[in-house]
Design an enzyme around this catalytic site. Structure first.
Site, PDB file in Angstrom:
ATOM      1  N   SER A 156       0.837  -1.213   0.000  1.00 28.15           N
ATOM      2  CA  SER A 156       0.000   0.000   0.000  1.00 28.15           C
ATOM      3  C   SER A 156       0.866   1.255   0.000  1.00 28.15           C
ATOM      4  CB  SER A 156      -0.913   0.012   1.229  1.00 28.15           C
ATOM      5  OG  SER A 156      -1.713  -1.138   1.247  1.00 28.15           O
ATOM      6  N   ASN A 199      -5.992  -9.567  -7.293  1.00 28.45           N
ATOM      7  CA  ASN A 199      -5.950 -10.345  -6.058  1.00 28.45           C
ATOM      8  C   ASN A 199      -7.172 -11.218  -5.860  1.00 28.45           C
ATOM      9  OD1 ASN A 199      -6.580  -7.428  -5.891  1.00 28.45           O
ATOM     10  ND2 ASN A 199      -7.494  -7.982  -3.931  1.00 28.45           N
ATOM     11  N   CYS A 242      -8.955  -7.292   2.988  1.00 25.23           N
ATOM     12  CA  CYS A 242      -9.104  -5.923   3.484  1.00 25.23           C
ATOM     13  C   CYS A 242     -10.568  -5.497   3.487  1.00 25.23           C
ATOM     14  CB  CYS A 242      -8.325  -4.966   2.601  1.00 25.23           C
ATOM     15  SG  CYS A 242      -6.790  -5.623   2.019  1.00 25.23           S
TER      16      CYS A 242
HETATM   17  C1  LIG Z   1      -3.040  -6.352  -5.573  1.00 27.87           C
HETATM   18  C2  LIG Z   1      -2.684  -5.822  -4.230  1.00 27.87           C
HETATM   19  N1  LIG Z   1      -2.145  -4.598  -4.124  1.00 27.87           N
HETATM   20  C3  LIG Z   1      -1.787  -4.067  -2.954  1.00 27.87           C
HETATM   21  C4  LIG Z   1      -1.976  -4.759  -1.786  1.00 27.87           C
HETATM   22  C5  LIG Z   1      -1.564  -4.139  -0.488  1.00 27.87           C
HETATM   23  O1  LIG Z   1      -0.389  -4.752  -0.034  1.00 27.87           O
HETATM   24  P1  LIG Z   1       0.012  -4.637   1.500  1.00 27.87           P
HETATM   25  O2  LIG Z   1      -0.862  -5.555   2.254  1.00 27.87           O
HETATM   26  O3  LIG Z   1       1.454  -5.066   1.535  1.00 27.87           O
HETATM   27  O4  LIG Z   1      -0.151  -3.216   1.876  1.00 27.87           O
HETATM   28  C6  LIG Z   1      -2.560  -6.042  -1.818  1.00 27.87           C
HETATM   29  C7  LIG Z   1      -2.849  -6.780  -0.589  1.00 27.87           C
HETATM   30  O5  LIG Z   1      -3.743  -7.597  -0.538  1.00 27.87           O
HETATM   31  C8  LIG Z   1      -2.907  -6.581  -3.083  1.00 27.87           C
HETATM   32  O6  LIG Z   1      -3.453  -7.796  -3.193  1.00 27.87           O
END
Ligand SMILES: Cc1ncc(COP(=O)(O)O)c(C=O)c1O
Length: 404
Positions: free
Chosen positions: A72, A151, A327
């Site tokens: 993020s 994701n 999330c």
């Molecule tokens: C495609 C994608 N981008 C960004 C993130 C965010 O990553 P982080 O959990 O390391 O902040 C995720 C987390 O699920 C993700 O799947």
């Protein structure tokens, strides 16, 4: 009770080799890599080695890697840093409706500051129309941001083709490769990417560490202000143990990428086929060609059932899967990805993601295939929707099979 973890797109277990490499940096090698004395020097060498290991996995120079705290943060840095650095050039970003909130919410925040954002739609399989992407580019476009892999569905986007379009129009290209790195080959040169984000906890490293690739010569306003760590790109004392672990995880991923992808793809396909054979009235979400999805991801809707009840029943049998992204679970809204794909709202509510990982075996898959059909059947019998006269219909998806 068995414990089967099929939620690796949410997070992965830290690999034993990674943990072994990290531990000394919580004990005797505790120095701050920015210190000039012996304690700092010993540690800064380890951070630089990790930078090389990460760079090697995505085919860039170590100097183009900046360590951050998570995916993020990397996405925020890419988008906000670009808008600030290229203010004189334009105010328009192109992204997609299926990005992770790390990108979508950042775009919404930027819109409040006057940035214009085009959110490209996807089709029923969750795929983009590249002609629409090209048509959206204007002389004010400063950034194209398209994820490497989704994701929720696992869909892989044509990053090389998008990179070629970005190059043709001289527009900066960012890709959120958080789900792709470590699962499929990622080469920033081939893809003509300017900014790429990865996250440690998705590939067997610890939570709290990630990296952003910034192509040499790319102007990007720092997101974190403070000390001069990371050559002024990102302030803050390094998460040394996390970074060392990320390096090892990247090296391991690179060494076993093909073999591991083949092994996990076979497991995922066994699960997919098994569910299709055993459970009626389901819909596969994402591209129907499994090769156009991450090798580890399967997303299925079980008509007439609430995804959350399914997950609770799985949990009682020791199975960890997910509905939508981790999330957003806890929200009653169906996932924005299912919404963007125009998945019928009832089907969207039952969308369930299985994301396999390093520890899964054939026995795990067979166990899921054994316990899943009776759970689905029981939940359907309790569902008022299941007993209604008209079978559920979904205009444009062929995959749903109306049996009862
Ligand atoms: C495609 C994608 N981008 C960004 C993130 C965010 O990553 P982080 O959990 O390391 O902040 C995720 C987390 O699920 C993700 O799947």
């Amino acid at each position: 009770m068995k414990r089967i973890y099929m939620d690796n797109n949410a997070t992965t277990a830290v690999r034993p080799e990674v943990l072994d490499a990290m531990l000394p940096f919580y004990r005797e090698q505790f120095g701050n890599p920015s210190s000039v004395h012996w304690a700092g020097r010993a540690v800064s060498g380890a951070v630089e080695k990790a930078r090389e290991q990460v760079a090697q996995l995505i085919n860039c120079s170590p100097a183009e890697i900046v360590f951050v705290s998570c995916g993020s943060e990397g996405d925020n840095m890419a988008l906000k840093g670009t808008v600030d650095a290229l203010r004189d050039k334009g105010d328009h970003i192109i992204t997609t409706t299926v990005e992770h909130p790390a990108v979508l919410e950042t775009c919404k925040a930027l819109e409040k500051q006057g940035v214009r954002v085009t959110y490209l739609p996807v089709d029923h399989n969750g795929m983009l129309n590249l002609a629409e992407l090209e048509a959206a580019i204007t002389d004010k476009t400063i950034l194209i941001s398209v994820m490497w892999a989704n994701n929720e569905t696992g869909n892989l986007y044509p990053i090389e083709e998008i990179g070629a379009i970005a190059r043709k129009y001289k527009v900066r290209f960012h890709t959120d490769a958080v789900q792709a790195v470590g699962k499929v080959p990622v080469d920033v040169q081939k893809a003509n990417v300017d900014l790429l984000v990865l996250s440690g906890h998705k590939l067997g490293a610890a939570k709290g560490v990630g990296a952003i690739y910034i192509r040499r010569g790319t102007r990007l306003t720092p997101f974190m202000h403070g000390g001069h760590q990371e050559r002024g790109r990102r302030a803050g004392t390094h998460n040394v143990a996390g970074i060392v672990g990320l390096g090892v995880a990247c090296e391991l991923a690179g060494a076993h990428l093909e073999a591991e992808a083949t092994r996990i793809r076979a497991l995922r396909d066994r699960l997919e086929q098994g569910i299709l054979e055993r459970v009626p009235e389901i819909k596969l979400n994402g591209h129907p060609d499994p090769n156009l999805r991450l090798p580890n991801t399967l997303n299925v809707s079980f008509a007439y059932i609430e995804g959350e009840s399914l997950l609770l029943n799985f949990d009682m049998k020791g199975i960890a899967a997910s509905s939508g992204s981790a999330c957003t679970s806890g929200s009653l809204e169906p996932s924005h990805v299912m919404g963007a794909m125009c998945v019928d709202v009832v089907l969207a509510h039952s969308s369930t993601r299985f994301s396999l990982g390093a520890d899964n075996t054939e026995e795990d898959v067979d166990y899921v295939l054994e316990v899943l059909p009776p759970i689905v059947q029981r939940l359907r019998e309790m569902s008022p929707l299941y007993n209604r006269a008209e079978p559920l219909s979904c205009k444009e998806c062929q995959v749903i099979r109306k049996v009862h």
